[in-house]
Design a protein around this motif. Structure first.
Motif, PDB file in Angstrom:
ATOM      1  N   ASP A  26      18.443  -0.168   7.209  1.00  0.00           N
ATOM      2  CA  ASP A  26      19.254   0.827   7.485  1.00  0.00           C
ATOM      3  C   ASP A  26      18.568   2.057   7.052  1.00  0.00           C
ATOM      4  N   GLU A  27      18.882   3.127   7.987  1.00  0.00           N
ATOM      5  CA  GLU A  27      18.356   4.540   7.611  1.00  0.00           C
ATOM      6  C   GLU A  27      18.951   4.982   6.442  1.00  0.00           C
ATOM      7  N   MET A  28      20.119   4.627   6.047  1.00  0.00           N
ATOM      8  CA  MET A  28      20.600   5.171   4.967  1.00  0.00           C
ATOM      9  C   MET A  28      20.079   4.860   3.574  1.00  0.00           C
ATOM     10  N   THR A  29      19.429   3.452   3.722  1.00  0.00           N
ATOM     11  CA  THR A  29      18.573   3.131   2.664  1.00  0.00           C
ATOM     12  C   THR A  29      17.311   3.847   2.493  1.00  0.00           C
ATOM     13  N   GLU A  30      16.865   4.062   3.667  1.00  0.00           N
ATOM     14  CA  GLU A  30      15.466   4.850   3.332  1.00  0.00           C
ATOM     15  C   GLU A  30      15.771   6.203   2.886  1.00  0.00           C
ATOM     16  N   ASN A  31      16.661   6.929   3.316  1.00  0.00           N
ATOM     17  CA  ASN A  31      17.307   8.250   2.879  1.00  0.00           C
ATOM     18  C   ASN A  31      17.544   8.243   1.650  1.00  0.00           C
ATOM     19  N   LEU A  71       6.988  13.735   5.574  1.00  0.00           N
ATOM     20  CA  LEU A  71       7.496  14.253   6.448  1.00  0.00           C
ATOM     21  C   LEU A  71       6.697  13.866   7.784  1.00  0.00           C
ATOM     22  N   ALA A  72       5.523  13.972   7.792  1.00  0.00           N
ATOM     23  CA  ALA A  72       4.652  13.604   8.952  1.00  0.00           C
ATOM     24  C   ALA A  72       5.114  12.079   9.558  1.00  0.00           C
ATOM     25  N   GLY A  73       5.196  11.488   8.613  1.00  0.00           N
ATOM     26  CA  GLY A  73       5.476   9.935   9.107  1.00  0.00           C
ATOM     27  C   GLY A  73       6.913   9.863   9.760  1.00  0.00           C
ATOM     28  N   ARG A  74       7.850  10.715   9.298  1.00  0.00           N
ATOM     29  CA  ARG A  74       9.163  10.536   9.780  1.00  0.00           C
ATOM     30  C   ARG A  74       9.538  11.439  10.935  1.00  0.00           C
ATOM     31  N   PHE A  75       8.706  12.595  10.937  1.00  0.00           N
ATOM     32  CA  PHE A  75       8.909  13.511  12.242  1.00  0.00           C
ATOM     33  C   PHE A  75       7.994  13.707  12.942  1.00  0.00           C
ATOM     34  N   GLU A  89       3.737   5.798  11.177  1.00  0.00           N
ATOM     35  CA  GLU A  89       4.738   5.984  10.401  1.00  0.00           C
ATOM     36  C   GLU A  89       4.824   5.500   9.034  1.00  0.00           C
ATOM     37  N   VAL A  90       4.547   3.882   9.412  1.00  0.00           N
ATOM     38  CA  VAL A  90       4.384   3.168   8.050  1.00  0.00           C
ATOM     39  C   VAL A  90       3.247   3.521   7.182  1.00  0.00           C
ATOM     40  N   ALA A  91       2.066   4.045   7.706  1.00  0.00           N
ATOM     41  CA  ALA A  91       1.071   4.690   6.885  1.00  0.00           C
ATOM     42  C   ALA A  91       1.280   5.898   6.091  1.00  0.00           C
ATOM     43  N   PHE A  92       1.810   6.838   6.896  1.00  0.00           N
ATOM     44  CA  PHE A  92       2.249   8.108   6.217  1.00  0.00           C
ATOM     45  C   PHE A  92       3.128   7.844   5.179  1.00  0.00           C
TER      46      PHE A  92
END
Length: 136
Positions: A46-51, A90-94, A103-106
């Motif tokens: 879930d994105e909430m867990t990531e956040n 931030l680079a990985g997320r956006f 995204e995973v690597a960043f």
């Protein structure tokens, strides 16, 4: 002085732990993405867990690194390394497609920078206090 170094050491230790959990989460999610819902652990994707992980690691980092800088060593290296970690995340997320290998690597590299900044901050605080004890 000894009390502030103990609190800062605990914050750095917890920050390293949360940052490493964040990195493992980043690296494991692409592999476990299809399996987790089957075993009832879909909340981990879930994105909430990531956040929540990102917010926790960031807040602990800010408090711990600034406390170490202000109260102990006055060295900016841990803060700079932490800032690089923020930029990588931030680079990985956006900056790249969601769930891409980039995204995973960043994100994982950013989380490891978070952990590294805590480790360096911990070492600087310990060294700074050891020098003060010798001078006293």
């Amino acid at each position: 002085m000894a009390n502030t170094i103990a609190i800062n050491s605990k914050l750095d230790g917890f920050g390293m732990f949360v940052s490493c959990i964040c990195a493992v989460h980043c690296l494991a999610m692409p592999v476990a993405f299809g399996v987790l819902p089957v075993i009832g652990a879909s909340f981990l994707v879930d994105e909430m867990t990531e956040n929540l992980l990102l917010l926790s690691a960031s807040m602990i980092g800010i408090v711990s690194l600034l406390a170490g800088y202000i109260s102990h060593h006055r060295r900016v290296q841990p803060i700079v390394i932490f800032g690089i970690g923020v930029l990588l995340i931030l680079a990985g997320r956006f900056g790249v497609d969601e769930r891409s290998p980039y995204e995973v690597a960043f994100s994982a590299a950013g989380a490891m920078h978070f952990a590294m900044s805590h480790f360096i901050n911990y070492r600087f605080c310990k060294k700074c206090c050891a020098v003060r004890e010798i001078q006293s």
